[in-house]
Write a protein that holds these residues in place. Structure first.
Motif, PDB file in Angstrom:
ATOM      1  N   PRO A 179      49.524  19.930 -71.425  1.00 42.03           N
ATOM      2  CA  PRO A 179      50.648  18.988 -71.492  1.00 42.03           C
ATOM      3  C   PRO A 179      50.388  17.693 -70.717  1.00 42.03           C
ATOM      4  O   PRO A 179      51.210  16.786 -70.724  1.00 42.03           O
ATOM      5  N   TYR A 180      49.257  17.610 -70.020  1.00 40.11           N
ATOM      6  CA  TYR A 180      48.916  16.390 -69.289  1.00 40.11           C
ATOM      7  C   TYR A 180      47.406  16.184 -69.303  1.00 40.11           C
ATOM      8  O   TYR A 180      46.643  17.102 -69.568  1.00 40.11           O
ATOM      9  N   PHE A 181      47.003  14.948 -69.012  1.00 40.76           N
ATOM     10  CA  PHE A 181      45.581  14.630 -68.921  1.00 40.76           C
ATOM     11  C   PHE A 181      45.383  13.693 -67.747  1.00 40.76           C
ATOM     12  O   PHE A 181      46.134  12.719 -67.585  1.00 40.76           O
ATOM     13  N   PHE A 182      44.399  13.986 -66.905  1.00 36.69           N
ATOM     14  CA  PHE A 182      44.105  13.181 -65.720  1.00 36.69           C
ATOM     15  C   PHE A 182      42.686  12.651 -65.869  1.00 36.69           C
ATOM     16  O   PHE A 182      41.734  13.410 -65.825  1.00 36.69           O
ATOM     17  N   ASN A 183      42.567  11.338 -66.054  1.00 39.47           N
ATOM     18  CA  ASN A 183      41.257  10.707 -66.241  1.00 39.47           C
ATOM     19  C   ASN A 183      40.918   9.905 -64.989  1.00 39.47           C
ATOM     20  O   ASN A 183      41.217   8.716 -64.892  1.00 39.47           O
ATOM     21  N   ALA A 184      40.291  10.546 -64.011  1.00 44.31           N
ATOM     22  CA  ALA A 184      39.969   9.903 -62.735  1.00 44.31           C
ATOM     23  C   ALA A 184      38.995   8.744 -62.902  1.00 44.31           C
ATOM     24  O   ALA A 184      38.908   7.873 -62.041  1.00 44.31           O
ATOM     25  N   GLY A 185      38.277   8.693 -64.010  1.00 45.21           N
ATOM     26  CA  GLY A 185      37.358   7.593 -64.270  1.00 45.21           C
ATOM     27  C   GLY A 185      38.065   6.251 -64.389  1.00 45.21           C
ATOM     28  O   GLY A 185      37.436   5.195 -64.286  1.00 45.21           O
ATOM     29  N   LEU A 186      39.378   6.277 -64.600  1.00 50.16           N
ATOM     30  CA  LEU A 186      40.141   5.029 -64.706  1.00 50.16           C
ATOM     31  C   LEU A 186      40.454   4.416 -63.340  1.00 50.16           C
ATOM     32  O   LEU A 186      40.971   3.311 -63.279  1.00 50.16           O
ATOM     33  N   PHE A 187      40.143   5.136 -62.265  1.00 54.96           N
ATOM     34  CA  PHE A 187      40.229   4.531 -60.924  1.00 54.96           C
ATOM     35  C   PHE A 187      38.970   3.680 -60.773  1.00 54.96           C
ATOM     36  O   PHE A 187      38.002   4.086 -60.146  1.00 54.96           O
ATOM     37  N   ALA A 188      38.961   2.498 -61.370  1.00 52.65           N
ATOM     38  CA  ALA A 188      37.724   1.741 -61.480  1.00 52.65           C
ATOM     39  C   ALA A 188      37.674   0.480 -60.632  1.00 52.65           C
ATOM     40  O   ALA A 188      36.603  -0.049 -60.386  1.00 52.65           O
ATOM     41  N   SER A 189      38.795  -0.014 -60.163  1.00 56.27           N
ATOM     42  CA  SER A 189      38.773  -1.245 -59.372  1.00 56.27           C
ATOM     43  C   SER A 189      38.673  -0.910 -57.883  1.00 56.27           C
ATOM     44  O   SER A 189      38.980   0.213 -57.460  1.00 56.27           O
ATOM     45  N   GLY A 190      38.280  -1.881 -57.109  1.00 56.63           N
ATOM     46  CA  GLY A 190      38.226  -1.688 -55.659  1.00 56.63           C
ATOM     47  C   GLY A 190      39.585  -1.340 -55.090  1.00 56.63           C
ATOM     48  O   GLY A 190      39.709  -0.471 -54.227  1.00 56.63           O
ATOM     49  N   ALA A 191      40.622  -1.998 -55.592  1.00 53.93           N
ATOM     50  CA  ALA A 191      41.982  -1.746 -55.091  1.00 53.93           C
ATOM     51  C   ALA A 191      42.420  -0.321 -55.411  1.00 53.93           C
ATOM     52  O   ALA A 191      43.020   0.355 -54.563  1.00 53.93           O
ATOM     53  N   SER A 192      42.120   0.142 -56.625  1.00 56.07           N
ATOM     54  CA  SER A 192      42.535   1.503 -56.978  1.00 56.07           C
ATOM     55  C   SER A 192      41.728   2.541 -56.204  1.00 56.07           C
ATOM     56  O   SER A 192      42.269   3.570 -55.790  1.00 56.07           O
ATOM     57  N   LEU A 193      40.450   2.266 -55.953  1.00 56.67           N
ATOM     58  CA  LEU A 193      39.645   3.195 -55.155  1.00 56.67           C
ATOM     59  C   LEU A 193      40.120   3.228 -53.704  1.00 56.67           C
ATOM     60  O   LEU A 193      40.111   4.275 -53.059  1.00 56.67           O
ATOM     61  N   PHE A 194      40.573   2.088 -53.207  1.00 53.71           N
ATOM     62  CA  PHE A 194      41.130   2.035 -51.856  1.00 53.71           C
ATOM     63  C   PHE A 194      42.378   2.919 -51.770  1.00 53.71           C
ATOM     64  O   PHE A 194      42.526   3.728 -50.855  1.00 53.71           O
ATOM     65  N   LYS A 195      43.277   2.786 -52.768  1.00 50.95           N
ATOM     66  CA  LYS A 195      44.492   3.610 -52.777  1.00 50.95           C
ATOM     67  C   LYS A 195      44.153   5.084 -52.942  1.00 50.95           C
ATOM     68  O   LYS A 195      44.789   5.942 -52.340  1.00 50.95           O
ATOM     69  N   LEU A 196      43.141   5.376 -53.756  1.00 56.75           N
ATOM     70  CA  LEU A 196      42.707   6.754 -53.937  1.00 56.75           C
ATOM     71  C   LEU A 196      42.200   7.322 -52.612  1.00 56.75           C
ATOM     72  O   LEU A 196      42.529   8.450 -52.240  1.00 56.75           O
ATOM     73  N   GLY A 197      41.428   6.525 -51.879  1.00 59.16           N
ATOM     74  CA  GLY A 197      40.944   6.959 -50.565  1.00 59.16           C
ATOM     75  C   GLY A 197      42.082   7.220 -49.596  1.00 59.16           C
ATOM     76  O   GLY A 197      42.051   8.198 -48.840  1.00 59.16           O
ATOM     77  N   LYS A 198      43.103   6.372 -49.633  1.00 64.17           N
ATOM     78  CA  LYS A 198      44.272   6.584 -48.770  1.00 64.17           C
ATOM     79  C   LYS A 198      44.987   7.881 -49.139  1.00 64.17           C
ATOM     80  O   LYS A 198      45.454   8.617 -48.263  1.00 64.17           O
ATOM     81  N   ALA A 199      45.050   8.176 -50.439  1.00 69.11           N
ATOM     82  CA  ALA A 199      45.695   9.409 -50.877  1.00 69.11           C
ATOM     83  C   ALA A 199      44.913  10.628 -50.389  1.00 69.11           C
ATOM     84  O   ALA A 199      45.500  11.606 -49.916  1.00 69.11           O
ATOM     85  N   TYR A 200      43.586  10.578 -50.487  1.00 64.60           N
ATOM     86  CA  TYR A 200      42.759  11.671 -49.968  1.00 64.60           C
ATOM     87  C   TYR A 200      42.944  11.821 -48.461  1.00 64.60           C
ATOM     88  O   TYR A 200      43.063  12.932 -47.942  1.00 64.60           O
ATOM     89  N   ALA A 201      42.986  10.701 -47.752  1.00 62.57           N
ATOM     90  CA  ALA A 201      43.170  10.761 -46.294  1.00 62.57           C
ATOM     91  C   ALA A 201      44.499  11.407 -45.952  1.00 62.57           C
ATOM     92  O   ALA A 201      44.582  12.235 -45.034  1.00 62.57           O
TER      93      ALA A 201
END
Length: 120
Positions: free
Chosen positions: A89-111
């Motif tokens: 019922p859902y799809f998560f495509n982590a490859g779309l975290f492609a910009s520096g800003a989105s990777l920064f937010k992703l890192g904050k989420a992991y932290a």
């Protein structure tokens, strides 16, 4: 590394952005402040719970991550056929975290998730 039960022990690799900055001390101070703010947010989340059923509770950092994933188009809901042939019922495509800003937010989420871990 991670924070121990006393709230110390963080080992953070220093990026070239800090080491090669015009004012490395100021950049390091900004990094320290953002780490401490993330730590404070997670610790407040741990202590400010009002929901009786803690298994069903979603922390603010988790909601922020879901909202962010939806905004970036990374998380989609619908009917998706996976490589395994199963329907999801859902799809998560982590490859779309492609910009520096989105990777920064992703890192904050992991932290935030690491800081919220009960295994620290």
């Amino acid at each position: 590394a991670g924070m121990n039960s006393k709230g110390t022990g963080m080992l953070i690799p220093v990026s070239r952005g800090i080491s090669k900055a015009a004012n490395p001390a100021e950049m390091a101070k900004e990094l320290k402040e953002s780490i401490n703010n993330a730590r404070k947010t997670v610790q407040e989340t741990k202590t400010c719970s009002t929901n009786e059923n803690k298994e069903q509770e979603i922390a603010p950092y988790q909601k922020d991550f879901i909202d962010f994933s939806l905004q970036e188009g990374v998380l989609k809901f619908g009917s998706f056929v996976l490589k395994s042939g199963r329907t999801s019922p859902y799809f998560f495509n982590a490859g779309l975290f492609a910009s520096g800003a989105s990777l920064f937010k992703l890192g904050k989420a992991y932290a935030a998730a690491i800081m919220a871990s009960k295994e620290l």
